[in-house]
Design a protein around this motif. Sequence first.
Motif, PDB file in Angstrom:
ATOM      1  N   ARG B 147      -6.809 -11.405   1.912  1.00 61.22           N
ATOM      2  CA  ARG B 147      -5.509 -10.851   1.538  1.00 61.22           C
ATOM      3  C   ARG B 147      -4.724 -11.819   0.665  1.00 61.22           C
ATOM      4  O   ARG B 147      -3.731 -11.448   0.060  1.00 61.22           O
ATOM      5  CB  ARG B 147      -4.687 -10.570   2.799  1.00 61.22           C
ATOM      6  CG  ARG B 147      -5.299  -9.547   3.719  1.00 61.22           C
ATOM      7  CD  ARG B 147      -4.418  -9.362   4.951  1.00 61.22           C
ATOM      8  NE  ARG B 147      -4.981  -8.359   5.859  1.00 61.22           N
ATOM      9  CZ  ARG B 147      -4.423  -7.985   6.999  1.00 61.22           C
ATOM     10  NH1 ARG B 147      -3.274  -8.536   7.380  1.00 61.22           N
ATOM     11  NH2 ARG B 147      -4.980  -7.074   7.760  1.00 61.22           N
ATOM     12  N   VAL B 156      -2.420  -3.749  -9.202  1.00 61.95           N
ATOM     13  CA  VAL B 156      -2.654  -3.279  -7.834  1.00 61.95           C
ATOM     14  C   VAL B 156      -3.419  -1.961  -7.915  1.00 61.95           C
ATOM     15  O   VAL B 156      -3.033  -1.061  -8.675  1.00 61.95           O
ATOM     16  CB  VAL B 156      -1.322  -3.058  -7.078  1.00 61.95           C
ATOM     17  CG1 VAL B 156      -1.592  -2.550  -5.660  1.00 61.95           C
ATOM     18  CG2 VAL B 156      -0.491  -4.340  -7.044  1.00 61.95           C
ATOM     19  N   VAL B 158      -5.764   1.178  -5.683  1.00 63.45           N
ATOM     20  CA  VAL B 158      -6.122   1.760  -4.383  1.00 63.45           C
ATOM     21  C   VAL B 158      -7.281   2.733  -4.603  1.00 63.45           C
ATOM     22  O   VAL B 158      -7.381   3.362  -5.658  1.00 63.45           O
ATOM     23  CB  VAL B 158      -4.907   2.439  -3.703  1.00 63.45           C
ATOM     24  CG1 VAL B 158      -4.499   3.735  -4.411  1.00 63.45           C
ATOM     25  CG2 VAL B 158      -5.179   2.702  -2.227  1.00 63.45           C
ATOM     26  N   VAL B 216      -6.240   0.105   4.109  1.00 65.08           N
ATOM     27  CA  VAL B 216      -5.005   0.837   4.407  1.00 65.08           C
ATOM     28  C   VAL B 216      -5.182   1.565   5.733  1.00 65.08           C
ATOM     29  O   VAL B 216      -5.716   2.674   5.774  1.00 65.08           O
ATOM     30  CB  VAL B 216      -4.664   1.831   3.277  1.00 65.08           C
ATOM     31  CG1 VAL B 216      -3.331   2.509   3.584  1.00 65.08           C
ATOM     32  CG2 VAL B 216      -4.596   1.123   1.934  1.00 65.08           C
ATOM     33  N   LEU B 220       0.154   2.513   3.286  1.00 60.97           N
ATOM     34  CA  LEU B 220       0.075   1.625   2.129  1.00 60.97           C
ATOM     35  C   LEU B 220       1.206   0.595   2.083  1.00 60.97           C
ATOM     36  O   LEU B 220       0.982  -0.586   1.802  1.00 60.97           O
ATOM     37  CB  LEU B 220       0.065   2.451   0.838  1.00 60.97           C
ATOM     38  CG  LEU B 220      -0.097   1.629  -0.444  1.00 60.97           C
ATOM     39  CD1 LEU B 220      -1.153   2.232  -1.350  1.00 60.97           C
ATOM     40  CD2 LEU B 220       1.227   1.481  -1.191  1.00 60.97           C
ATOM     41  N   ASP B 223       0.728  -2.216   4.792  1.00 62.00           N
ATOM     42  CA  ASP B 223      -0.458  -3.043   4.539  1.00 62.00           C
ATOM     43  C   ASP B 223      -0.311  -3.859   3.261  1.00 62.00           C
ATOM     44  O   ASP B 223      -0.762  -4.999   3.190  1.00 62.00           O
ATOM     45  CB  ASP B 223      -1.712  -2.171   4.511  1.00 62.00           C
ATOM     46  CG  ASP B 223      -2.067  -1.650   5.901  1.00 62.00           C
ATOM     47  OD1 ASP B 223      -2.039  -2.459   6.854  1.00 62.00           O
ATOM     48  OD2 ASP B 223      -2.348  -0.457   6.047  1.00 62.00           O
ATOM     49  N   LEU B 224       0.349  -3.271   2.247  1.00 61.50           N
ATOM     50  CA  LEU B 224       0.581  -4.036   1.018  1.00 61.50           C
ATOM     51  C   LEU B 224       1.523  -5.214   1.291  1.00 61.50           C
ATOM     52  O   LEU B 224       1.324  -6.313   0.760  1.00 61.50           O
ATOM     53  CB  LEU B 224       1.147  -3.127  -0.079  1.00 61.50           C
ATOM     54  CG  LEU B 224       1.430  -3.788  -1.436  1.00 61.50           C
ATOM     55  CD1 LEU B 224       0.217  -4.543  -1.971  1.00 61.50           C
ATOM     56  CD2 LEU B 224       1.889  -2.737  -2.457  1.00 61.50           C
ATOM     57  N   LEU B 227      -0.417  -8.051   2.555  1.00 60.17           N
ATOM     58  CA  LEU B 227      -1.144  -8.702   1.460  1.00 60.17           C
ATOM     59  C   LEU B 227      -0.197  -9.581   0.628  1.00 60.17           C
ATOM     60  O   LEU B 227      -0.522 -10.728   0.292  1.00 60.17           O
ATOM     61  CB  LEU B 227      -1.825  -7.632   0.604  1.00 60.17           C
ATOM     62  CG  LEU B 227      -2.735  -8.109  -0.526  1.00 60.17           C
ATOM     63  CD1 LEU B 227      -3.858  -7.094  -0.770  1.00 60.17           C
ATOM     64  CD2 LEU B 227      -1.972  -8.330  -1.830  1.00 60.17           C
ATOM     65  N   ILE B 237       5.302  -0.950  -7.175  1.00 66.03           N
ATOM     66  CA  ILE B 237       4.371   0.178  -7.079  1.00 66.03           C
ATOM     67  C   ILE B 237       4.996   1.409  -7.731  1.00 66.03           C
ATOM     68  O   ILE B 237       6.156   1.745  -7.447  1.00 66.03           O
ATOM     69  CB  ILE B 237       4.051   0.472  -5.592  1.00 66.03           C
ATOM     70  CG1 ILE B 237       3.354  -0.718  -4.939  1.00 66.03           C
ATOM     71  CG2 ILE B 237       3.217   1.752  -5.449  1.00 66.03           C
ATOM     72  CD1 ILE B 237       2.043  -1.122  -5.565  1.00 66.03           C
ATOM     73  N   LEU B 272      -7.027  -1.250  -0.656  1.00 63.01           N
ATOM     74  CA  LEU B 272      -5.890  -1.597  -1.508  1.00 63.01           C
ATOM     75  C   LEU B 272      -6.179  -3.009  -1.998  1.00 63.01           C
ATOM     76  O   LEU B 272      -6.343  -3.917  -1.189  1.00 63.01           O
ATOM     77  CB  LEU B 272      -4.621  -1.564  -0.651  1.00 63.01           C
ATOM     78  CG  LEU B 272      -3.321  -2.039  -1.263  1.00 63.01           C
ATOM     79  CD1 LEU B 272      -2.882  -1.109  -2.385  1.00 63.01           C
ATOM     80  CD2 LEU B 272      -2.237  -2.101  -0.187  1.00 63.01           C
ATOM     81  N   THR B 274      -6.136  -6.102  -5.461  1.00 61.12           N
ATOM     82  CA  THR B 274      -5.576  -6.580  -6.723  1.00 61.12           C
ATOM     83  C   THR B 274      -6.704  -7.167  -7.563  1.00 61.12           C
ATOM     84  O   THR B 274      -7.715  -7.640  -7.030  1.00 61.12           O
ATOM     85  CB  THR B 274      -4.517  -7.675  -6.485  1.00 61.12           C
ATOM     86  OG1 THR B 274      -5.124  -8.765  -5.794  1.00 61.12           O
ATOM     87  CG2 THR B 274      -3.350  -7.145  -5.661  1.00 61.12           C
ATOM     88  N   LEU B 310       8.414  -5.886  -1.908  1.00 66.41           N
ATOM     89  CA  LEU B 310       7.673  -4.726  -2.365  1.00 66.41           C
ATOM     90  C   LEU B 310       8.688  -3.738  -2.918  1.00 66.41           C
ATOM     91  O   LEU B 310       9.581  -3.291  -2.196  1.00 66.41           O
ATOM     92  CB  LEU B 310       6.907  -4.114  -1.189  1.00 66.41           C
ATOM     93  CG  LEU B 310       6.232  -2.771  -1.432  1.00 66.41           C
ATOM     94  CD1 LEU B 310       5.294  -2.828  -2.627  1.00 66.41           C
ATOM     95  CD2 LEU B 310       5.475  -2.341  -0.177  1.00 66.41           C
TER      96      LEU B 310
END
Lengths: 330, 330
Positions: B147, B156, B158, B216, B220, B223-224, B227, B237, B272, B274, B310
């Motif tokens: 992560r 990013v 998915v 995920v 999302l 979990d993002l 990360l 996003i 998910l 990068t 985020l």
Amino acid sequence: MTQLSEFEMIKRYFDTPVSTPFVALGIGDDCAVLTPTAGKQLLVSTDMLNEGRHFTLDALPEWIAQKALAVNLSDLAACGATPKAFFLSIGLPKELATDEWLAPFAQSLHSLANKYGCALAGGDTTRSEELTISITVLGESPAPLLRSGAKAGDMVWVSGTLGDAALGLALTKGEHHNLNLSDSQLAHARQRLHTPSPRVKLGIALRGLATSCVDVSDGLAGDLLHLLKASDVDAVIDVDALPMSPALRVAQDAGIDVMAYALSGGDDYELLFTAPASARQAVIDAAASVGVAVTPIGSVAECATVLPALQFCDDKGEPWLYNGKGYEHF
Amino acid sequence: MTQLSEFEMIKRYFDTPVSTPFVALGIGDDCAVLTPTAGKQLLVSTDMLNEGRHFTLDALPEWIAQKALAVNLSDLAACGATPKAFFLSIGLPKELATDEWLAPFAQSLHSLANKYGCALAGGDTTRSEELTISITVLGESPAPLLRSGAKAGDMVWVSGTLGDAALGLALTKGEHHNLNLSDSQLAHARQRLHTPSPRVKLGIALRGLATSCVDVSDGLAGDLLHLLKASDVDAVIDVDALPMSPALRVAQDAGIDVMAYALSGGDDYELLFTAPASARQAVIDAAASVGVAVTPIGSVAECATVLPALQFCDDKGEPWLYNGKGYEHF
């Protein structure tokens, strides 16, 4: 009593620093990243403990933690493996998601883990109606000890004493309430039931000496039969040689069928192993070097029929038989 | 319906032949004996699923088995690991210790495991009041995807589509009963909820391309954030870019807040990740080589404050905010 969230529980009690090269990355990612040692085999075992079946909720949290990890470490011990890391999944009823329950649970868990250098490398926590603990342990060994190496002529050995946990369980259930045990004998039987000690150091000391090994979790008779089947051999066990604690001797003198406890009681977590007769002194020395008593209790023979046979005798060589309740002369 | 003993259950359903050099010895001894591949790191994850919380007993046994293993394989996928072996501990209520329940459970479990070459190497079965399944998976990788590797300037991405399992759950609960989904759209939402597909092949294909990855499982957005925190970066996003299935588009057109499903729904088990902007075509090609759609949904930026942020925007770059129930313009 404040209920903790999953995040708080992990942060406060389980996400502890790990300092072993085996665990490159512990709790915090999707997986733990481990670095197996070159040339070693990886030994893995998993055991699940459930409320009602393996413990009751009146058991102290520190007992539950110790037992859950100890039964897993005992499997590593039986293979002569050095503990490396473990994973803990816990299904926790909401009334136990408190500092009051988790603090002693975690303290006991980490204490036993640290004793054997076994790092908590990951896990899962979830809410459940019943307390459920599932642990997976990983260990390493250059040459694992298995159940399958016993040879005719080998001696059969067992560590420690047998039947104590079964006596402890009977006492917990309110049986034998007239039994005249000293405080230390009583404490011994309860300790063996609630907080068994895995024979990790003995397992490691037996590398290259023992030809086969199993841990005694379901009772000596049943576990020995597993070993005989895996090795395709017979065995004769001298029931008069079975090692018993002072507590069990008192129970025996009081007329309790302690032979059933010793042979079928379960939860002993001693090591039952075989070794060549020529290694007798080496076995005694190896066990002494880690401070564990070991007792020769019988011998291995060629498998006489298509099925491995386990026979019992007394110290005069007279045969004994299991009568459905316990073992006795016939 | 005959209840099976633990021995019969294991023999009949779980002690299957293993033919991978990774598992030198599977079920039958105190431990499994594994042979890690030289030069590879070992990735381990464990997840416990409980009746009532992760599934209800009206779920088909084949669904429960698939989900229990899939959520674990998804953790390996997030690290780009090749699945090698797994351990299954199951706490089984007595009414489920039958051929009727165990046969489809085991068939589904082995089917998914075989698909990814993941051998059942050991486990534990115990009686419990509630169905509990705890699986530990082991995989290998020369260089695990974590992560923590996302860099400013990365894109990013998915995989697949988001929010389907959340829609499936709402439908199962009897919500949106007037929603006009086709049979295949309905089946899709239910399949995503009950039998998720771990993105194992995609994870492996992303080795050396992705800079960070997470699966995920909790939605999302959450979990993002994990990360971003691990990588110490921010991200923006584009909510208009979030990939949605035809079923979710129908729900959106009917006025359902599908953005909440897509961002916070959970149980998607997509990857998910990068990757540098320069790797854009390589990512598309890698995903295409394993037959999985991937969508760029945003970009990574330097962490602007002490905490990773985020942020959400629409396809015109206008900011969006979460309002406590769902996400909307502000």
